[in-house]
Design an enzyme around this catalytic site. Structure first.
Site, PDB file in Angstrom:
ATOM      1  N   LYS A  62       0.864  -1.178   0.000  1.00  0.00           N
ATOM      2  CA  LYS A  62       0.000   0.000   0.000  1.00  0.00           C
ATOM      3  C   LYS A  62       0.898   1.224   0.000  1.00  0.00           C
ATOM      4  CE  LYS A  62      -3.889  -2.059   2.540  1.00  0.00           C
ATOM      5  NZ  LYS A  62      -4.742  -1.947   3.744  1.00  0.00           N
ATOM      6  N   HIS A  75       0.592   5.877   3.527  1.00  0.00           N
ATOM      7  CA  HIS A  75      -0.581   6.681   3.863  1.00  0.00           C
ATOM      8  C   HIS A  75      -0.189   7.853   4.740  1.00  0.00           C
ATOM      9  CE1 HIS A  75      -4.576   7.670   5.494  1.00  0.00           C
ATOM     10  NE2 HIS A  75      -5.056   7.021   4.456  1.00  0.00           N
ATOM     11  N   HIS A 127       0.472   7.569   8.459  1.00  0.00           N
ATOM     12  CA  HIS A 127       1.731   7.072   9.014  1.00  0.00           C
ATOM     13  C   HIS A 127       2.756   8.187   9.232  1.00  0.00           C
ATOM     14  CE1 HIS A 127       0.117   3.226   7.358  1.00  0.00           C
ATOM     15  NE2 HIS A 127       0.658   2.754   8.448  1.00  0.00           N
TER      16      HIS A 127
END
Length: 577
Positions: free
Chosen positions: A138, A141, A144
């Site tokens: 992924k 984001h 994070h």
């Protein structure tokens, strides 16, 4: 330096009261510039020196303060002693203030503040900090970002204090989401797109397979089957997963480089898929593992403070996040023999870590009491000009782009070799300071315009102050500034800076005590504002040589401490902007 003055005061107080010097040292605080009113430099809190706990203004504490003050004497360091609301205040001789503080900064350089006696009693040892921990396959984001910069600050701070620090990025590289991704890639994946833009393509695949799972019941079953194959080590499934993992880490490293963050260990849940079986066997041997009617394995935690059960194994026998966390903690205890392990995640995982630490204790893990969770709140309102933001790279690009625009519009912007690199450093400073100004646990609303201002309490202001002080030093550099006349630094702006610098070791102490960066941020912002006032009033140009020399040294010491503190926060100071 503060430790010198504090020790002189503490020696008198400990001798009069017959108390250990170490305890008295912790009860003495330099008075903040905004509160001191020019009358005193240090306060001894009577309540805290006589007993554990904060000072208050109870009558007997005021009486004890007066009694203590009557037994203390002025000396070559202390010029005046008075009492307040449960405190004894000490004024330091002004002729010593500049001499002592600046000499100490010259001697210690970036280590100024860390050699203080106040910090000498802090435990040292091996510290593990687990932070960032994105989910493999992924894109990084934006959620994070907080974990990454907070964890980096804690690791920097612990290392500066003398701890041996191991920085761990515990990747989310296992679990049911990889079952979904494996099924999704076989249906929607494209090898060419994967190589061209790995995380973007995997993100697109993940979105598509989740949408399909809402419409088709068999997708979830297929995902569980794929995960089972992974856990059993089926070669084709493992090969696909390994490729996703390798490509993801390569992309993450690029983002971490932009953030100025590094790790000593890229571990992940996958490493503990087999070790979690050992944990389950141990739990079963100790009679802690209970099997429910649904076939799941749980641990009863109701005898502790937690009225709950923790599920540690699914009905199909596959492991869970907490099972792998238990295996990871036990493995790190054996591998690193750490003194403390700090987990940095958002506050939604507080219950998870309560369960984790409780189970480790029940398992008899000796280092369980050294485990600590540092939770943080959510960031709201972080949007780019294109709308709501999801990925961290978009935030970093936006910060750089906006700073480049602001720099182009500013009349004071210097000619730079690499404007984009400077804009990147300014943008990151803006993000970090905006994030660190409040309590970590609090949610906060992000405002681009506010964060990127060059004036006010912002990271850009800190960078601007550092660059201006560096420019001043370069303009008037006369070699080593070790000789100076302390009598030239008795003006109120200079005294305010010196008084502020006295508090640096206390700020470090409070920062490490609560693992909260706000104390350091507020100190640095205060130092920057005091330096701005001094820069406007304490002129170097046109002053007699001995006055100019002393003022240059003062400004250089401010720059040294400012740079040191910024680096602790994870900010790279710029020297021109």
């Amino acid at each position: 330096m503060a430790c010198h003055f504090r020790r002189v005061i503490a020696e008198q107080v400990s001798r009069v009261l017959g108390l250990p010097l170490e305890k008295v040292v912790r009860s003495i605080r330099a008075i903040p510039v905004s509160k001191k009113g020019g009358s005193a430099d240090f306060q001894c809190f009577v309540a805290s020196v006589l007993a554990d706990g904060p000072c208050n203004a109870k009558p007997h504490h005021q009486e004890r303060a007066q009694e203590l003050a009557g037994k203390l004497v002025c000396d070559s360091v202390i010029s005046e002693i008075a009492t307040g609301r449960g405190t004894v205040t000490f004024q330091i001789r002004r002729d010593l203030l500049a001499e002592t503080v600046l000499r100490q900064v010259i001697k210690d350089g970036p280590r100024y503040g860390f050699n203080s006696e106040l910090l000498s009693g802090l435990p040292r040892g091996k510290t593990i900090v687990e932070y960032s921990s994105p989910n493999i396959a992924k894109k990084f984001h934006v959620g994070h970002l907080r974990s990454t910069i907070i964890g980096n600050f804690i690791a920097n701070l612990k290392q500066a204090l003398g701890n041996e620090v191991v920085r761990i990025n515990y990747l989310g590289d296992w679990g049911l989401q990889f079952g979904l991704l494996g099924v999704g890639f076989r249906r929607f994946g494209c090898e060419e797109k994967l190589q061209a833009n790995p995380l973007q393509h995997l993100f697109e695949v993940y979105v598509k397979i989740n949408a399909a799972a809402e419409q088709e019941e068999n997708v979830q079953l297929s995902a569980q089957e794929f995960l089972r194959k992974l856990e059993e080590g089926e070669p084709q499934a493992l090969s696909l997963w390994q490729n996703f993992r390798d490509l993801s880490i390569q992309e993450y490293i690029k983002v971490y480089k932009r953030l100025g963050v590094h790790f000593d260990d890229y571990s992940g849940e996958s490493f503990y898929r087999e070790k979690s079986e050992d944990v389950l066997r141990l739990l079963e041997q100790r009679g802690m593992l209970q099997i429910t009617n649904k076939g799941t394995g749980v641990i009863d935690l109701s005898e502790g403070d937690l009225a709950a059960h923790a599920t540690v194994v699914r009905s199909d026998g596959t492991s869970l996040y907490i099972t792998r966390d238990l295996a990871a903690a036990a493995d790190r205890m054996e591998k690193y023999n750490f003194d403390e392990m700090i987990y940095v995640t958002d506050k939604s995982q507080e219950i998870h870590f309560q369960h984790l630490f409780r189970i480790l204790t029940l398992m008899g893990c000796k280092r369980a009491e050294g485990c600590r969770h540092v939770p943080f709140g959510l960031v709201q309102g972080m949007k780019t000009r294109r709308g709501n933001v999801v990925f961290l790279e978009d935030v970093l690009d936006e910060a750089r782009s906006r700073m480049l625009h602001n720099m182009a519009m500013s009349k004071t912007t210097k000619e730079l070799e690499d404007p984009s690199d400077t804009a990147e450093k300014l943008g990151l400073a803006a993000l970090i300071v905006q994030d660190f100004k409040g309590q970590l646990l609090s949610d906060y609303h992000f405002d681009w315009d506010q964060a990127l201002q060059s004036r006010g309490d912002t990271g850009v202001f800190l960078q601007y102050t550092h660059a201006r002080l560096h420019s001043l030093q370069r303009m008037w550099d006369t070699g080593e500034l070790n000789d100076f006349d302390a009598a030239c630094l008795q003006d109120p702006p200079a005294v305010s800076i010196l008084q502020h610098l006295l508090r640096y070791d206390e700020v470090i102490y409070k920062s490490v005590e609560g693992l909260q960066p706000k104390y350091l941020v507020n100190f640095l912002l205060g130092l920057g504002h005091l330096a701005a006032v001094a820069h406007r009033t304490l002129h170097v140009k046109g002053s007699p040589p001995h006055v100019a020399q002393a003022r240059l040294l003062l400004f250089n010491c401010v720059r040294v401490v400012l740079a040191s503190g910024m680096k602790l926060l994870g900010i790279t100071p710029v020297i021109k902007m």
